[in-house]
Write a protein that holds these residues in place. Structure first.
Motif, PDB file in Angstrom:
ATOM      1  N   GLY A 380     -59.412 -34.025   6.924  1.00 55.96           N
ATOM      2  CA  GLY A 380     -59.998 -33.513   5.690  1.00 55.96           C
ATOM      3  C   GLY A 380     -61.345 -32.857   5.895  1.00 55.96           C
ATOM      4  N   GLN A 381     -62.250 -33.541   6.607  1.00 56.16           N
ATOM      5  CA  GLN A 381     -63.566 -32.967   6.851  1.00 56.16           C
ATOM      6  C   GLN A 381     -63.496 -31.777   7.800  1.00 56.16           C
ATOM      7  OE1 GLN A 381     -66.662 -33.862   5.553  1.00 56.16           O
ATOM      8  NE2 GLN A 381     -65.515 -35.157   4.136  1.00 56.16           N
ATOM      9  N   GLY A 382     -62.532 -31.799   8.724  1.00 52.19           N
ATOM     10  CA  GLY A 382     -62.363 -30.651   9.611  1.00 52.19           C
ATOM     11  C   GLY A 382     -61.989 -29.396   8.850  1.00 52.19           C
ATOM     12  N   MET A 383     -61.108 -29.540   7.862  1.00 52.69           N
ATOM     13  CA  MET A 383     -60.724 -28.378   7.053  1.00 52.69           C
ATOM     14  C   MET A 383     -61.890 -27.920   6.178  1.00 52.69           C
ATOM     15  SD  MET A 383     -57.695 -27.402   7.806  1.00 52.69           S
ATOM     16  CE  MET A 383     -57.126 -26.443   6.401  1.00 52.69           C
ATOM     17  N   ILE A 384     -62.695 -28.856   5.693  1.00 52.73           N
ATOM     18  CA  ILE A 384     -63.880 -28.477   4.909  1.00 52.73           C
ATOM     19  C   ILE A 384     -64.829 -27.645   5.761  1.00 52.73           C
ATOM     20  CG2 ILE A 384     -66.005 -29.390   3.888  1.00 52.73           C
ATOM     21  CD1 ILE A 384     -64.342 -31.670   2.728  1.00 52.73           C
ATOM     22  N   GLN A 385     -65.136 -28.139   6.969  1.00 55.95           N
ATOM     23  CA  GLN A 385     -66.066 -27.415   7.832  1.00 55.95           C
ATOM     24  C   GLN A 385     -65.482 -26.090   8.312  1.00 55.95           C
ATOM     25  OE1 GLN A 385     -69.203 -28.240   8.281  1.00 55.95           O
ATOM     26  NE2 GLN A 385     -68.857 -30.019   6.956  1.00 55.95           N
ATOM     27  N   LEU A 386     -64.160 -26.044   8.504  1.00 56.36           N
ATOM     28  CA  LEU A 386     -63.528 -24.780   8.872  1.00 56.36           C
ATOM     29  C   LEU A 386     -63.641 -23.779   7.729  1.00 56.36           C
ATOM     30  CD1 LEU A 386     -61.869 -23.201  10.956  1.00 56.36           C
ATOM     31  CD2 LEU A 386     -59.805 -24.161   9.904  1.00 56.36           C
ATOM     32  N   GLY A 387     -63.485 -24.256   6.492  1.00 60.61           N
ATOM     33  CA  GLY A 387     -63.652 -23.376   5.346  1.00 60.61           C
ATOM     34  C   GLY A 387     -65.064 -22.838   5.238  1.00 60.61           C
ATOM     35  N   VAL A 388     -66.063 -23.702   5.477  1.00 60.07           N
ATOM     36  CA  VAL A 388     -67.455 -23.250   5.459  1.00 60.07           C
ATOM     37  C   VAL A 388     -67.692 -22.185   6.524  1.00 60.07           C
ATOM     38  CG1 VAL A 388     -69.843 -23.961   5.838  1.00 60.07           C
ATOM     39  CG2 VAL A 388     -68.322 -25.404   4.484  1.00 60.07           C
ATOM     40  N   LEU A 389     -67.170 -22.421   7.720  1.00 59.86           N
ATOM     41  CA  LEU A 389     -67.358 -21.473   8.823  1.00 59.86           C
ATOM     42  C   LEU A 389     -66.732 -20.118   8.496  1.00 59.86           C
ATOM     43  CD1 LEU A 389     -68.152 -20.739  11.716  1.00 59.86           C
ATOM     44  CD2 LEU A 389     -66.032 -21.829  12.492  1.00 59.86           C
ATOM     45  N   VAL A 390     -65.483 -20.143   8.037  1.00 58.10           N
ATOM     46  CA  VAL A 390     -64.813 -18.879   7.695  1.00 58.10           C
ATOM     47  C   VAL A 390     -65.538 -18.182   6.547  1.00 58.10           C
ATOM     48  CG1 VAL A 390     -62.671 -17.886   6.795  1.00 58.10           C
ATOM     49  CG2 VAL A 390     -62.576 -19.669   8.543  1.00 58.10           C
ATOM     50  N   GLY A 391     -65.961 -18.945   5.542  1.00 60.07           N
ATOM     51  CA  GLY A 391     -66.681 -18.345   4.426  1.00 60.07           C
ATOM     52  C   GLY A 391     -68.004 -17.744   4.841  1.00 60.07           C
ATOM     53  N   ASN A 392     -68.733 -18.445   5.697  1.00 53.89           N
ATOM     54  CA  ASN A 392     -70.008 -17.897   6.181  1.00 53.89           C
ATOM     55  C   ASN A 392     -69.812 -16.591   6.942  1.00 53.89           C
ATOM     56  OD1 ASN A 392     -71.763 -19.850   5.162  1.00 53.89           O
ATOM     57  ND2 ASN A 392     -71.448 -21.207   6.899  1.00 53.89           N
ATOM     58  N   LEU A 393     -68.805 -16.569   7.808  1.00 50.60           N
ATOM     59  CA  LEU A 393     -68.535 -15.355   8.586  1.00 50.60           C
ATOM     60  C   LEU A 393     -68.119 -14.204   7.667  1.00 50.60           C
ATOM     61  CD1 LEU A 393     -66.633 -16.857  11.657  1.00 50.60           C
ATOM     62  CD2 LEU A 393     -68.964 -15.944  11.608  1.00 50.60           C
ATOM     63  N   ALA A 394     -67.244 -14.510   6.696  1.00 52.84           N
ATOM     64  CA  ALA A 394     -66.797 -13.465   5.765  1.00 52.84           C
ATOM     65  C   ALA A 394     -67.956 -12.954   4.916  1.00 52.84           C
ATOM     66  CB  ALA A 394     -65.684 -14.014   4.877  1.00 52.84           C
ATOM     67  N   GLY A 395     -68.810 -13.863   4.451  1.00 50.29           N
ATOM     68  CA  GLY A 395     -69.953 -13.448   3.644  1.00 50.29           C
ATOM     69  C   GLY A 395     -70.942 -12.610   4.428  1.00 50.29           C
ATOM     70  N   LYS A 396     -71.208 -13.008   5.663  1.00 51.65           N
ATOM     71  CA  LYS A 396     -72.140 -12.250   6.497  1.00 51.65           C
ATOM     72  C   LYS A 396     -71.581 -10.861   6.796  1.00 51.65           C
ATOM     73  CE  LYS A 396     -74.573 -12.340  10.931  1.00 51.65           C
ATOM     74  NZ  LYS A 396     -74.756 -13.068  12.210  1.00 51.65           N
ATOM     75  N   TRP A 397     -70.278 -10.827   7.115  1.00 57.64           N
ATOM     76  CA  TRP A 397     -69.654  -9.547   7.438  1.00 57.64           C
ATOM     77  C   TRP A 397     -69.670  -8.606   6.239  1.00 57.64           C
ATOM     78  CZ3 TRP A 397     -64.752  -7.597   5.704  1.00 57.64           C
ATOM     79  CH2 TRP A 397     -64.362  -6.420   6.348  1.00 57.64           C
ATOM     80  N   SER A 398     -69.365  -9.137   5.039  1.00 63.07           N
ATOM     81  CA  SER A 398     -69.346  -8.269   3.859  1.00 63.07           C
ATOM     82  C   SER A 398     -70.746  -7.784   3.511  1.00 63.07           C
ATOM     83  CB  SER A 398     -68.737  -9.014   2.676  1.00 63.07           C
ATOM     84  OG  SER A 398     -69.527 -10.142   2.336  1.00 63.07           O
TER      85      SER A 398
END
Length: 555
Positions: A380-398
């Motif tokens: 559960g926490q792994g998926m949470i942190q993976l979501g944060v990582l993907v979101g951060n990368l997507a936000g920075k890229w956009s």
């Protein structure tokens, strides 16, 4: 529940040493959402130092790797690993904040701090799975108060003081964890078993006995009090004729929850990464009011949800949180003080309350005997942190693409809203909890929580209360089992005291030594509702303690 009753409940349940998880959450906030560690930070989790990426990848890997490696390990036997995690976390953090390191050294320190934080979270999850349910349900949201306290201080310190302060947080968490272990080893505040119960509460690390073995042992120890000496999960297994919880169904449930958490935290990550180090309100007034207001509201919402919701779980919570996430995402493309305040505040509410309820839900999944704490919390926490990582990368890229291409914040916001909406459609409902140790309302008629087989529901009551009343009517024929005679006593006392059908059900559990959290889980009632029923039972039967209540059944 009156405010005074709520305050009294919190004061009587909270122990400062049980709030140590809050120091880990404070470390995350101070490292990636303030300038205390990186003075040149440009956006939440997108640091001037590239070590943020190494730390984010390391913590995701740590959760998934140890979830698999420790899925059958008793974590109380490997406690030194938690000390290693705290040292890695503190050392990596200090060197990153205090020295100008080359890229390879910064990456190494980021990996160390990421692994260390993952280990501490896993061990806190294991510790909470061994403590009393009611105590944990207050301690986890109260731990957010630690993060709130740090939010008043750390945004305004930088340099060596900031590095030292952030580095001390994992050490403080480890001290609290060590003291909590002492409580567990001494038998203080641990989940108590009712007399005769044979479900091995110490088997929190995945080494579970089968429900059939539990049933046989309970028959020997309790002289006929059969399935009452098993938790609701085990009773459900018996009614299905299965020797253990259906792991396939439980795994599907965990995966679906994890997918929803991934999508929710990807949205939160995007919002964090597209914001600046300080929003317009903070730049104008020198105070991060949006984060503070959102965090306080999130903690209050979590407490309200825990005390008044029939089920503490992520799917139920998302009905309240999903609109906030959508509003926050919709406000991202707009500039100005008001839109930035709305985006930051709504995402802070969602982040805080989801952080609390998700952790509690994973601990409850482990407590129910479905998975080990390491597996449930790791996935559960792994998926949470993976979501944060993907979101951060997507936000920075956009954010970077605004000037170089036609793709920007509007498109990113729309895509993330669509992804989150699809994930919400896949979210499990309460009905998906049946049979995996987490009860839902539909189980009451099927599983017969009083444990003597399936019988028709009586007028105005459940299967259990109807069976008890029939046993009372048939009492004296000499053919009743001890269990049926006990049900007759419950029905007789309930009739004499003028109890309602639901109060009769609750009385049956109380008479058998069941705790209020157990009753809440079995009958799918809120904590406040169960407490109200118990209060009314005491008043109607003119008793003032559990012992006085049990004395009514002594004869």
């Amino acid at each position: 529940m009156a405010i005074s009753d709520f305050v009294s409940k919190v004061e009587g349940s909270v122990r400062p040493r049980h709030l140590g998880l809050g120091f880990v959450w404070a470390w995350i906030y101070c490292s990636f959402s303030t300038s205390a560690l990186f003075a040149g930070r440009a956006g939440s989790s997108i640091n001037a130092d590239s070590s943020w990426f190494a730390s984010a990848v390391a913590v995701v890997g740590c959760f998934f790797v140890f979830a698999l490696a420790w899925r059958r390990v008793d974590m109380s036997r490997i406690r030194p690993a938690a000390f290693v995690g705290a040292v890695l976390m503190a050392t990596g953090t200090f060197f990153l904040g205090a020295f100008d390191l080359p890229a390879w050294a910064g990456t190494l320190c980021g990996v160390a701090s990421g692994i260390g934080s993952g280990l501490l979270v896993l061990f806190w999850g294991d510790a909470y799975s061994r403590l009393e349910t009611e105590r944990v349900e207050i301690a986890v949201p109260a731990a957010s108060g630690v993060m709130l306290a740090c939010a008043f201080v750390f945004p305004y310190i930088q340099g060596l003081p900031g590095a030292c302060g952030v580095s001390s947080l994992p050490i403080l968490s480890m001290v609290c964890l060590y003291l909590t272990w002492n409580d567990i080893d001494a038998g203080r505040f641990v989940e108590r078993l009712a007399e005769g119960e044979t479900w091995r509460a110490g088997e929190r690390a995945g080494l579970r006995t089968s429900a059939a073995h539990t049933l046989d042992a309970s028959r020997k120890d309790t002289r006929g009090m059969r399935s009452l000496e098993m938790p609701p999960s085990a009773m459900r297994d018996r009614s299905n004729g299965s020797s253990q919880a259906p792991q396939g169904k439980a795994l599907a449930f965990l995966v679906r929850i994890s997918v929803v958490l991934f999508a929710a935290y990807m949205a939160i990550g995007v919002a964090s990464a597209t914001g600046g180090a300080t929003d317009a309100f903070q730049a104008a007034y020198g105070f991060d009011a949006a984060t503070m207001l959102g965090s306080v509201c999130g903690v209050c919402l979590a407490f309200w949800f825990i005390f008044f919701s029939p089920r503490v779980n992520v799917p139920a919570l998302l009905r309240w949180v999903a609109p906030l996430i959508i509003i926050g995402l919709a406000a991202i493309p707009f500039s100005g003080m008001a839109p930035e305040f709305v985006a930051s505040a709504t995402m802070s509410v969602a982040d805080t309350v989801l952080q609390i309820i998700a952790f509690l839900s994973l601990v409850n999944l482990a407590r129910a005997g479905v998975f080990s704490p390491a597996f449930a919390i790791g996935v559960g926490q792994g998926m949470i942190q993976l979501g944060v990582l993907v979101g951060n990368l997507a936000g920075k890229w956009s954010a970077l693409s605004i000037t170089s291409s036609g793709y920007g914040l509007w498109e990113t916001s729309l895509v993330v809203i669509c992804v989150f909406s699809i994930a919400m459609a896949l979210a499990p409902s309460d009905r998906n909890m049946g049979g995996i140790g987490l009860r839902y309302a539909g189980d009451l008629d099927d599983a017969d929580p009083m444990g003597a087989g399936e019988l028709p529901v009586s007028q105005g009551g459940s299967a259990a209360s109807g069976r008890a009343l029939r046993a009372f009517e048939a009492e004296g024929n000499g053919l009743l089992t001890q269990e049926e005679n006990f049900d007759g006593m419950v029905a007789r006392i309930a009739v004499e005291g003028g109890l309602s059908a639901r109060e009769t059900e609750v009385l049956g559990y109380l008479a058998r030594g069941r705790s209020q959290p157990y009753i809440r889980d079995a009958l799918v009632l809120s904590k406040n509702t169960v407490a109200s029923h118990v209060k009314h039972i005491y008043q109607k039967l003119n008793v003032h303690s559990r012992q006085e209540l049990l004395d009514l059944f002594a004869d």
